[in-house]
Design a protein around this motif. Structure first.
Motif, PDB file in Angstrom:
ATOM      1  N   LYS A 285      53.265  62.351  19.005  1.00 14.55           N
ATOM      2  CA  LYS A 285      52.011  62.925  19.508  1.00 14.55           C
ATOM      3  C   LYS A 285      50.822  62.625  18.593  1.00 14.55           C
ATOM      4  O   LYS A 285      49.709  63.059  18.862  1.00 14.55           O
ATOM      5  CB  LYS A 285      52.171  64.432  19.705  1.00 14.55           C
ATOM      6  N   HIS A 286      51.095  61.900  17.500  1.00 17.35           N
ATOM      7  CA  HIS A 286      50.022  61.562  16.559  1.00 17.35           C
ATOM      8  C   HIS A 286      49.990  60.077  16.228  1.00 17.35           C
ATOM      9  O   HIS A 286      49.557  59.698  15.132  1.00 17.35           O
ATOM     10  CB  HIS A 286      50.168  62.372  15.267  1.00 17.35           C
TER      11      HIS A 286
ATOM     12  N   LYS B 232      53.712  72.474  13.740  1.00 19.95           N
ATOM     13  CA  LYS B 232      54.847  72.654  14.650  1.00 19.95           C
ATOM     14  C   LYS B 232      56.161  72.158  14.041  1.00 19.95           C
ATOM     15  O   LYS B 232      57.200  72.209  14.695  1.00 19.95           O
ATOM     16  CB  LYS B 232      54.571  71.939  15.971  1.00 19.95           C
TER      17      LYS B 232
ATOM     18  N   ARG C 127      58.581  61.246  26.142  1.00 18.87           N
ATOM     19  CA  ARG C 127      58.409  60.472  24.909  1.00 18.87           C
ATOM     20  C   ARG C 127      58.856  61.220  23.647  1.00 18.87           C
ATOM     21  O   ARG C 127      59.001  60.608  22.593  1.00 18.87           O
ATOM     22  CB  ARG C 127      56.945  60.028  24.778  1.00 18.87           C
TER      23      ARG C 127
ATOM     24  N   SER D 108      43.132  64.288  17.351  1.00 19.40           N
ATOM     25  CA  SER D 108      43.162  65.356  16.355  1.00 19.40           C
ATOM     26  C   SER D 108      41.995  65.235  15.390  1.00 19.40           C
ATOM     27  O   SER D 108      41.253  64.253  15.433  1.00 19.40           O
ATOM     28  CB  SER D 108      44.478  65.303  15.568  1.00 19.40           C
TER      29      SER D 108
ATOM     30  N   ASP E 114      61.587  65.861  19.170  1.00 15.15           N
ATOM     31  CA  ASP E 114      60.602  66.802  18.654  1.00 15.15           C
ATOM     32  C   ASP E 114      60.816  68.073  19.470  1.00 15.15           C
ATOM     33  O   ASP E 114      60.511  68.122  20.667  1.00 15.15           O
ATOM     34  CB  ASP E 114      59.200  66.226  18.899  1.00 15.15           C
TER      35      ASP E 114
ATOM     36  N   ASP F 188      45.220  70.052  15.657  1.00 17.66           N
ATOM     37  CA  ASP F 188      46.198  69.162  16.252  1.00 17.66           C
ATOM     38  C   ASP F 188      45.797  69.083  17.729  1.00 17.66           C
ATOM     39  O   ASP F 188      45.934  70.053  18.468  1.00 17.66           O
ATOM     40  CB  ASP F 188      47.591  69.786  16.100  1.00 17.66           C
TER      41      ASP F 188
ATOM     42  N   VAL G 281      47.448  72.056   9.988  1.00 18.80           N
ATOM     43  CA  VAL G 281      47.442  72.006  11.456  1.00 18.80           C
ATOM     44  C   VAL G 281      48.201  70.819  12.046  1.00 18.80           C
ATOM     45  O   VAL G 281      48.841  70.959  13.078  1.00 18.80           O
ATOM     46  CB  VAL G 281      46.021  72.013  12.074  1.00 18.80           C
ATOM     47  N   LEU G 282      48.125  69.656  11.394  1.00 13.63           N
ATOM     48  CA  LEU G 282      48.784  68.490  11.994  1.00 13.63           C
ATOM     49  C   LEU G 282      50.310  68.558  11.880  1.00 13.63           C
ATOM     50  O   LEU G 282      51.015  67.796  12.520  1.00 13.63           O
ATOM     51  CB  LEU G 282      48.281  67.185  11.381  1.00 13.63           C
TER      52      LEU G 282
ATOM     53  N   SER H 217      47.075  67.556  20.193  1.00 12.14           N
ATOM     54  CA  SER H 217      48.068  67.092  21.176  1.00 12.14           C
ATOM     55  C   SER H 217      48.231  68.023  22.378  1.00 12.14           C
ATOM     56  O   SER H 217      48.608  67.564  23.449  1.00 12.14           O
ATOM     57  CB  SER H 217      49.408  66.795  20.505  1.00 12.14           C
ATOM     58  N   ASP H 218      47.949  69.288  22.226  1.00 14.56           N
ATOM     59  CA  ASP H 218      48.092  70.204  23.367  1.00 14.56           C
ATOM     60  C   ASP H 218      46.760  70.505  24.060  1.00 14.56           C
ATOM     61  O   ASP H 218      46.704  71.409  24.898  1.00 14.56           O
ATOM     62  CB  ASP H 218      48.703  71.533  22.900  1.00 14.56           C
TER      63      ASP H 218
END
Lengths: 247, 247
Positions: free
Chosen positions: B128-129, A128, A87, B58, A13, B13, A124-125, B15-16
């Motif tokens: 991350k999800h 990236k 990861r 999230s 990623d 999201d 949003v999910l 994750s950050d």
């Protein structure tokens, strides 16, 4: 000491990284792989990559090679290295190659997929891993334009000016556009790509989809052999290197 | 000055971020929303959230409210705030509510989805999800166990010890497990959730799937009213707050 040449297949990623290439003071895929291999072997081993993916670009099938003085069987490599990687980077495969194997020259074709989210609301999910374009896109014009890119051609107009490779001629075998539930996928397969080439192709096709460039102008853009003739550069985060085929 | 109460629907999201709740020196959703509203209105306005999502969690349908002294019509709020938010947070909707509307008390039900990747290889593009569990899981045992969680019960055994709310009784309307192409989705709908409750439920169901807890032991775990009776805590990054229904 007998050095063995190992070919790795790597997925990552790219969203938290400054691209593939090792750079001082930056978090890069090549940099973290080099550190992981050092932790494993105790040596600073050069890792050669098949593709210099840019900042934000992801990969499911990047390839890299290294020469190693270790008796670890190739099939045990992935787990051993993965234990030392974050990861969001993973070595999915490893195989021993002949000593003269060249990770760049031996490439037969590569497939890149570029993902565009064409719905109204910011996804949003997935933000990236895509380019969000809420505007309407004329897909059939984009498909017409994409056909003009197929075959063996000079892609100088689609290469970043920084690209200093000797020849700008490449062969594109496939430039397919798939539409699925507000997602648009551009699958571009070629025998090699110039710097920023896929992102310039996608950006130009999107300009066609928005009516800024006529589909038949692609021929003219190719003939110009000038980056400024083509359309915009698509952002890195929508791009993913899917696989690399070797002879 | 007439204050208007506005209800926002928010997706992010996680994750950050260090979770929903504003914390000094940490990047949080509530913190960034507060800053965005300040840039828009010039004032420090308190934003009340419906759910305190943890670090890494999230949301597609978080809800929050604020009182504002502005004539901007509610429907123009999302775009105005989104221009001041990072790309991984978005206000998807805004509506004006009666002055006595309470963003927590008015909740009817919430749906959380927890995603587990049950394939062998680490799913780097989704890592991350989701929670990556390469081990075999017995889904039918997990489904049997999940049925014991339905209804109005005391969920004290599934709450973090840090939870200091008066009552630990909640009603779970749905605890469905869907299996799709190596992905497992746990959909848990309830009238409210204790701190870490969904993650403790999922972690316990995974322990059932791995044969560490028998499906019929769920009743015993509930009766114990003790967190140590239940299974492991599932990691935050697999959780997503899907929506919140209001009266």
């Amino acid at each position: 000491m007998t050095l063995r040449k190992i070919k790795l297949t790597i997925a990552y990623d790219g969203s938290d990284y400054h691209g593939w290439q090792k750079q001082p003071g930056q978090k890069t895929i090549q940099g973290l792989l080099t550190e992981a291999v050092k932790k494993l072997t105790g040596s600073n081993i050069e890792i050669a990559g098949a593709s210099r993916t840019d900042a934000g670009v992801s990969a499911l099938g990047q390839a890299a090679s290294l020469e190693i003085d270790s008796r670890i069987p190739a099939k045990n490599f992935p787990k051993a290295i993965n234990d030392k990687l974050p990861r969001d980077i993973i070595v999915t495969d490893a195989e021993q190659m002949p000593p003269d194997f060249d990770i760049i020259k031996a490439v037969k074709t590569k497939l890149y997929r570029y993902s565009v989210y064409n719905g109204k609301k910011r996804p949003v999910l997935h933000i990236k891993h895509c380019w969000h374009i809420p505007a309407k896109l004329d897909i059939s014009s984009m498909e017409t334009a994409a056909k003009h890119l197929l075959g063996k051609k000079d892609f100088k107009s689609f290469a970043a000016a920084a690209d200093k490779r000797k020849t700008t001629i490449r062969t594109i075998f496939r430039c397919d556009i798939t539409y699925e539930n507000q997602w648009l996928y551009f699958d571009v397969e070629g025998d090699g790509f110039l710097y920023n080439m896929v992102r310039n192709i996608v950006g130009t096709l999107v300009d066609v989809g928005r009516g800024r460039i006529k589909p038949d102008n692609i021929e003219k853009i190719l003939k110009a052999k000038d980056r400024t003739a083509a359309g915009q550069l698509a952002p890195g985060q929508g791009l993913c290197l899917m696989w690399i085929k070797y002879d």
